[in-house]
Design a protein around this motif. Sequence first.
Motif, PDB file in Angstrom:
ATOM      1  N   GLN A  26       7.910  -5.780   9.336  1.00 49.85           N
ATOM      2  CA  GLN A  26       6.682  -4.950   9.596  1.00 49.85           C
ATOM      3  C   GLN A  26       5.159  -5.510   9.037  1.00 49.85           C
ATOM      4  OE1 GLN A  26       7.257  -0.996   8.250  1.00 49.85           O
ATOM      5  NE2 GLN A  26       9.114  -0.649   9.325  1.00 49.85           N
ATOM      6  N   ARG A  27       5.468  -6.800   8.383  1.00 48.85           N
ATOM      7  CA  ARG A  27       4.486  -7.204   7.530  1.00 48.85           C
ATOM      8  C   ARG A  27       3.584  -8.036   8.896  1.00 48.85           C
ATOM      9  NH1 ARG A  27       4.574  -8.634   1.978  1.00 48.85           N
ATOM     10  NH2 ARG A  27       6.036  -7.281   0.987  1.00 48.85           N
ATOM     11  N   LYS A  28       2.099  -8.169   8.586  1.00 48.81           N
ATOM     12  CA  LYS A  28       1.432  -9.106   9.211  1.00 48.81           C
ATOM     13  C   LYS A  28       0.715 -10.356   8.199  1.00 48.81           C
ATOM     14  CE  LYS A  28       0.294  -5.909  12.968  1.00 48.81           C
ATOM     15  NZ  LYS A  28      -0.914  -5.079  13.759  1.00 48.81           N
TER      16      LYS A  28
ATOM     17  N   PRO B 222      -0.873  -7.004   2.460  1.00 50.91           N
ATOM     18  CA  PRO B 222      -0.857  -7.568   0.577  1.00 50.91           C
ATOM     19  C   PRO B 222       0.603  -8.058   0.185  1.00 50.91           C
ATOM     20  CG  PRO B 222      -2.053  -5.540   0.802  1.00 50.91           C
ATOM     21  CD  PRO B 222      -1.341  -5.564   2.326  1.00 50.91           C
ATOM     22  N   GLU B 223       0.631  -9.078  -0.606  1.00 43.81           N
ATOM     23  CA  GLU B 223       2.184  -9.522  -0.959  1.00 43.81           C
ATOM     24  C   GLU B 223       2.786  -8.674  -1.611  1.00 43.81           C
ATOM     25  OE1 GLU B 223       3.373 -12.550  -0.455  1.00 43.81           O
ATOM     26  OE2 GLU B 223       1.898 -13.257   1.021  1.00 43.81           O
ATOM     27  N   ASP B 224       2.046  -7.653  -2.323  1.00 44.36           N
ATOM     28  CA  ASP B 224       2.972  -6.825  -3.318  1.00 44.36           C
ATOM     29  C   ASP B 224       3.291  -5.540  -2.373  1.00 44.36           C
ATOM     30  OD1 ASP B 224       0.360  -5.863  -2.881  1.00 44.36           O
ATOM     31  OD2 ASP B 224       0.020  -5.411  -5.165  1.00 44.36           O
ATOM     32  N   SER B 225       3.123  -5.582  -1.114  1.00 48.19           N
ATOM     33  CA  SER B 225       3.209  -4.465  -0.111  1.00 48.19           C
ATOM     34  C   SER B 225       4.912  -4.169  -0.195  1.00 48.19           C
ATOM     35  CB  SER B 225       2.708  -4.519   1.026  1.00 48.19           C
ATOM     36  OG  SER B 225       3.339  -3.415   1.949  1.00 48.19           O
ATOM     37  N   SER B 226       5.285  -2.787   0.008  1.00 46.05           N
ATOM     38  CA  SER B 226       6.679  -2.431  -0.078  1.00 46.05           C
ATOM     39  C   SER B 226       7.257  -2.652   1.163  1.00 46.05           C
ATOM     40  CB  SER B 226       6.742  -0.998  -0.693  1.00 46.05           C
ATOM     41  OG  SER B 226       5.952  -0.218   0.127  1.00 46.05           O
ATOM     42  N   LEU B 227       6.457  -2.896   2.277  1.00 40.13           N
ATOM     43  CA  LEU B 227       6.865  -2.925   3.768  1.00 40.13           C
ATOM     44  C   LEU B 227       7.803  -4.052   3.971  1.00 40.13           C
ATOM     45  CD1 LEU B 227       3.632  -2.524   5.641  1.00 40.13           C
ATOM     46  CD2 LEU B 227       5.487  -0.905   5.644  1.00 40.13           C
TER      47      LEU B 227
END
Length: 319
Positions: A146-148, A137-142
């Motif tokens: 580490q994002r996909k 998700p765009e609002d993820s704190s990753l």
Amino acid sequence: MRLLSLLVLLTATGCASTLSTMQTAKPLAQGQFQVSGAVGVFTPVGQLGTLIDEGIRQGEAIHDTVRSGAPYHLEEAEAQRLLGVGMALAVAPPGPANELMIRTGLLESNTLDVGLRLSTTSLRFDGKVRLAHGGTPEDSSLPDYQRKSYDLALGVAYSRHLFKSPVLDALEIVKIDEFSRWDIEVPVYLSMDLGDIFKLYAAPKYIYSRTSLDSRLVDVSREGQDVSGFDLSLPAEVTSHFYGASVGFALGFRYVHLFAELTGGYTDCRPLVFGQRRDLGGVTLYPSIGIAFKNPLPLWGRGSRSNSPVTPENPVSIR
């Protein structure tokens, strides 16, 4: 003869184009910039193959006539075919093309970015809007690495060609002031971004090109029949259609990525030249490589604020 040379070299000028994509379906964040440079090689495979085949065949015919002692004669149909291939290669010669592109994201939702590309022959403005997104998700704190992201986007581009054929100046026959060419491109982007390290993308695309020749050049070509006895008329406008796709990948880390891609497709360009319909298109390939740089933090918008999400790389400081 000089007039004929001019007409042959300028017939349907500009069916070629810079065909690279050098971007994924994922738009840049609002206020983020990306600068990229690339080089590609325009390769009209269809016309080169026809020229080689015809050259081999005519070479064998010449060899047979020499052995038999009979005079060599080039049939009119074969001469017309060679003329068409020669025109196509003069109009869209194989060779390298350089480009420099800058892009930026515009919306807080990170669904739209625009770009400006200067290539060897043209200036291109484009934009793309994301239609679908999957993965992190765009609002993820990753953190980014580490994002996909799995994305689908629709783009549109307008190119204006900046060059004029040097043949015009070299032959010094007629001054051309109204030569122009523009392209409309509609690509569909699909991509998979894995941790901002590896990106795989594809972009089916359609490109419509329209070239206008100076009315005085067209008039001169029509008057050439009175001098030569042959139909040397040129069209006032020439259109071409490219149907194809780009497939590529990018490898890097965070803010620097190397791109490699291959664009392939079919160019349909069949103007009425010298009284006959000429096929100046064919299968076209455009391999390219490039490098892209992004700024670490957006210069404006939500991502530029100091209250970034809390991550192991960005811990909260308590005082």
